[in-house]
Write a protein that holds these residues in place. Structure first.
Motif, short mmCIF file in Angstrom:
data_model
loop_
_atom_site.label_atom_id
_atom_site.label_comp_id
_atom_site.label_asym_id
_atom_site.label_seq_id
_atom_site.Cartn_x
_atom_site.Cartn_y
_atom_site.Cartn_z
N GLN A 1 -36.49 75.16 -31.46
CA GLN A 1 -36.92 75.91 -30.28
C GLN A 1 -36.57 75.14 -29.00
O GLN A 1 -36.58 73.90 -28.98
CB GLN A 1 -38.43 76.14 -30.33
CG GLN A 1 -38.88 76.96 -31.53
CD GLN A 1 -38.41 78.40 -31.47
OE1 GLN A 1 -38.23 78.96 -30.39
NE2 GLN A 1 -38.20 79.00 -32.63
N PRO A 2 -36.28 75.84 -27.93
CA PRO A 2 -35.91 75.17 -26.68
C PRO A 2 -37.13 74.62 -25.95
O PRO A 2 -38.27 75.07 -26.17
CB PRO A 2 -35.25 76.29 -25.87
CG PRO A 2 -35.94 77.53 -26.35
CD PRO A 2 -36.20 77.31 -27.82
N GLY A 31 -20.94 78.98 -32.30
CA GLY A 31 -22.37 78.70 -32.39
C GLY A 31 -23.25 79.85 -31.93
O GLY A 31 -24.46 79.83 -32.12
N ALA A 32 -22.64 80.86 -31.31
CA ALA A 32 -23.40 82.04 -30.87
C ALA A 32 -23.33 83.17 -31.89
O ALA A 32 -23.84 84.26 -31.62
CB ALA A 32 -22.86 82.52 -29.52
N VAL A 65 -22.77 79.09 -24.40
CA VAL A 65 -23.63 79.22 -25.58
C VAL A 65 -22.81 78.94 -26.83
O VAL A 65 -21.85 79.67 -27.13
CB VAL A 65 -24.26 80.62 -25.67
CG1 VAL A 65 -25.21 80.70 -26.88
CG2 VAL A 65 -24.99 80.98 -24.39
N GLY A 66 -23.15 77.87 -27.54
CA GLY A 66 -22.54 77.60 -28.84
C GLY A 66 -21.07 77.31 -28.79
O GLY A 66 -20.34 77.68 -29.71
N ASP A 114 -31.40 76.36 -31.19
CA ASP A 114 -30.74 77.50 -31.80
C ASP A 114 -30.41 78.50 -30.70
O ASP A 114 -31.23 78.77 -29.82
CB ASP A 114 -31.67 78.13 -32.83
CG ASP A 114 -31.16 79.45 -33.34
OD1 ASP A 114 -30.23 79.45 -34.15
OD2 ASP A 114 -31.69 80.49 -32.90
N ALA A 115 -29.20 79.05 -30.74
CA ALA A 115 -28.75 79.92 -29.64
C ALA A 115 -29.63 81.15 -29.49
O ALA A 115 -30.04 81.49 -28.37
CB ALA A 115 -27.29 80.34 -29.89
N ALA A 116 -29.93 81.82 -30.58
CA ALA A 116 -30.74 83.04 -30.50
C ALA A 116 -32.13 82.73 -29.97
O ALA A 116 -32.67 83.47 -29.13
CB ALA A 116 -30.82 83.71 -31.87
#
Length: 599
Positions: free
Chosen positions: A193-194, A219-220, A280-281, A321-323
């Protein structure tokens, strides 16, 4: 009942990890393991490539398109050496692959024995995240389990060396004793988690931007829905690094396409004009295609702390994690009411695709290679998987193919090695036997190793639920990408001794080994050829005679590159007039009126 050997246990442990394919080539350094495959009724399945390098590439392709660990295997000495290029491909593209290699018997080590190579030194760099030799049976479960977990966790190649005599020892499990190392199966991944404060700061930065650009990479891939929502809120355009080409469909009007040396004009112009960048990613390496330092404020999201904060002076480097990070951002983003930036990007994207179509239709001698890709683009099945080899085919893959639906695609991104196009496709078919797969390869890559893997396809294709595997060969008798690099980068005429290829009848070779084949030497034959191959009941090779004088130079090529190409022509390049003719006709398509501009 015969006792269980170390090799028997190795295969049973692989099965417990749900490994059902091993891409390999035999040799006496792994005879014990080969015997175990026989006793285990070929479970996991031994997929025999024609060469160990191809086995490694097939494992990489399998891992890329399945999301699972790829496993390859080779004998000691030369077999292990041959794996290296494919394993470096996995290392540089962050792909989980486990290599299992044989070694001379322990009693012979250090004795200058036949095929004895210091494998721990040899593999030290490519398998730097985990490399171990098994010298006693009790080591095996821990070593194998760690190799698989680390490969998956770090998205990297790992390697296990098992001497030939150890493979044949009776297996003995580690005991509950001093210096014994018990092990266990499986792994449960954390939710990364961010940081809350970073999300709030990043959201504020993105909300202040008026011209937001997004750059996404592989990574996205698990965050496509979130990327679309963020792009809509921010009124952003989305450029894709080459390994992220299949993350978002190209029929979305704000997707500007590939970026970089093989990129599109809309991606290039977006990066040159934006005031805010959200990555992103992606660890896209070509910083000259990023905004100038000080031009744009930036945010990067990546799950790998080793790849964060690279390439651009981002203000927020968010490891997550990107999502999860994008979902955390979305509630704090304000929808931008001024859509002029987005509208301008969408008009550029529309014009770009019209330009690509017009360039593909430029007359050539005999077939324009861009038209090969353009004609397929209109016919691509929504569930197709596409691989491209390095060389000029990568240019056209990046710029001419319009992905849609659930399509997947990949190539050798960071190593950019020749040779993986066909074995990637084989790996993809074993990962998804019910989906159509298409491989693009130049004639140089086919002569290097693709022709041999036609034999592998012949051996296995009847096992696939969907038999369609199409190999398209760009047949121009020229190592075309390097020819153009010599002209554009160095102002040197093509050196024909290095660049000319022997003329080979690829269609005839495919027919000889039992595959379908179609020879194309006219642009009018392309559409029907693709339709025939896509409807075929077996793998098919398209041998297309293409014009080597069509320039694979991006539309944002610099004046210096154009000048160098002109200088090369003046120095006596044998293709001078053809290059000038085709280059002028192709470039003109950027400036002619398009349908979107007609009133």
């Amino acid at each position: 009942m015969a006792s269980q050997t170390v090799a028997d246990y190795l295969l049973s442990r692989l099965r417990e990890w749900d490994v059902d394919k091993v891409f390999a080539f035999p040799g006496d350094g792994i005879n014990g393991i080969l015997a175990a495959f026989g006793k285990a009724h070929n479970q996991p399945k031994f997929i025999q490539a024609r060469h160990e390098e191809m086995a490694a590439f097939e494992a990489v392709g399998y891992a890329k398109f399945s999301g699972r660990v790829g496993v390859c295997m080779a004998t000691s000495g030369p077999g292990a050496i041959h794996l290296l290029n494919g394993l470096y491909d996995a290392k540089l593209d962050h792909v989980p692959v486990v290599a299992i290699v044989g070694q001379t018997a322990r009693s012979a080590m250090g004795g200058a024995y036949q095929q004895e190579v210091d494998l721990l030194t040899l593999f030290k760099d490519v398998a730097s995240d985990y490399l171990q030799m098994v010298t006693v049976p009790e080591q095996l479960p821990n070593v194998l389990d760690r190799a698989i977990r680390i490969a998956l966790g770090k998205r990297a190649p790992t390697a296990i060396v098992i001497p030939s005599d150890v493979q044949e020892l009776e297996y003995s499990a580690p005991t509950h004793a001093f210096k014994m190392m018990p092990s266990s199966l499986g792994i449960r991944w954390p939710r990364t988690q961010p940081d809350d404060d970073a999300i709030l700061g990043a959201a504020d930065l993105l909300n202040k931007g008026e011209k937001v650009a997004m750059l996404i990479g592989q990574g996205a891939r698990g965050a496509a829905a979130e990327v679309r929502e963020v792009a809509d809120l921010l009124g952003a355009g989305v450029a894709k690094a080459l390994l992220g080409k299949d993350v978002l469909a190209d029929d979305l009007p704000y997707v500007t396409g590939s970026i970089g040396l093989l990129g599109t004009r809309p991606s290039y112009e977006m990066m040159m004009e934006c005031d805010t960048l959200l990555t992103v990613g992606s660890s896209f390496p070509y910083t000259q295609f990023m905004p100038e330092e000080g031009q744009a404020r930036g945010v990067q999201i990546d799950i790998d702390p080793g790849m964060i904060g690279l390439r651009y002076p981002y203000e927020y480097n968010i490891v997550s994690d990107a999502a999860a990070a994008l979902r955390a951002l979305i509630p704090h983003l304000r929808r931008k009411e001024d859509r002029s930036w987005r509208d301008d990007l969408e008009s550029k994207v529309t014009r770009w695709w019209e330009t690509m179509r017009a360039e593909a239709m430029v007359e050539a001698d005999p077939v324009n290679p861009m038209r090969v890709f353009s004609e397929l683009s209109d016919r691509l099945p929504a569930d197709a998987i596409v691989s491209a080899d390095s060389g000029s085919s990568a240019n056209w893959y990046a710029r001419q193919l319009k992905f849609h639906g659930t399509m997947r695609g990949s190539l050798s991104g960071n190593l950019a090695t020749m040779g993986p196009g066909v074995p990637y496709a084989i790996g993809a078919k074993f990962a998804h036997p019910g989906r159509p797969v298409i491989a693009f390869a130049g004639d140089g890559a086919m002569q290097m190793n693709g022709l041999n893997e036609l034999i592998t396809i012949t051996r296995y294709w009847r096992e696939w639920d969907d038999p369609r595997l199409i190999i398209m060969v760009l047949h121009n008798d020229d190592l075309n990408q390097v020819t153009w690099e010599m002209r554009a980068m160095g102002g040197a005429p093509a050196f024909r001794e290095s660049q000319d290829l022997p003329d080979v009848d690829y269609a005839a070779i495919a027919s000889v080994v039992g595959l379908g084949s179609i020879a194309v030497d006219s642009p009018d034959q392309l559409g029907p050829a693709w339709e025939k191959a896509l409807a075929a009941d077996r793998p098919t090779l398209l041998d297309v005679r293409t014009d080597p004088d069509i320039p694979p130079i991006p539309p944002h090529a610099t004046f210096e590159q154009a000048l160098n190409s002109a200088k090369a022509m003046l120095k006596g390049d044998s293709s001078a007039w053809g290059v000038i003719r085709e280059g002028v006709k192709t470039k003109a398509q950027e400036f002619l009126p398009h349908r979107s501009e007609e009133h």
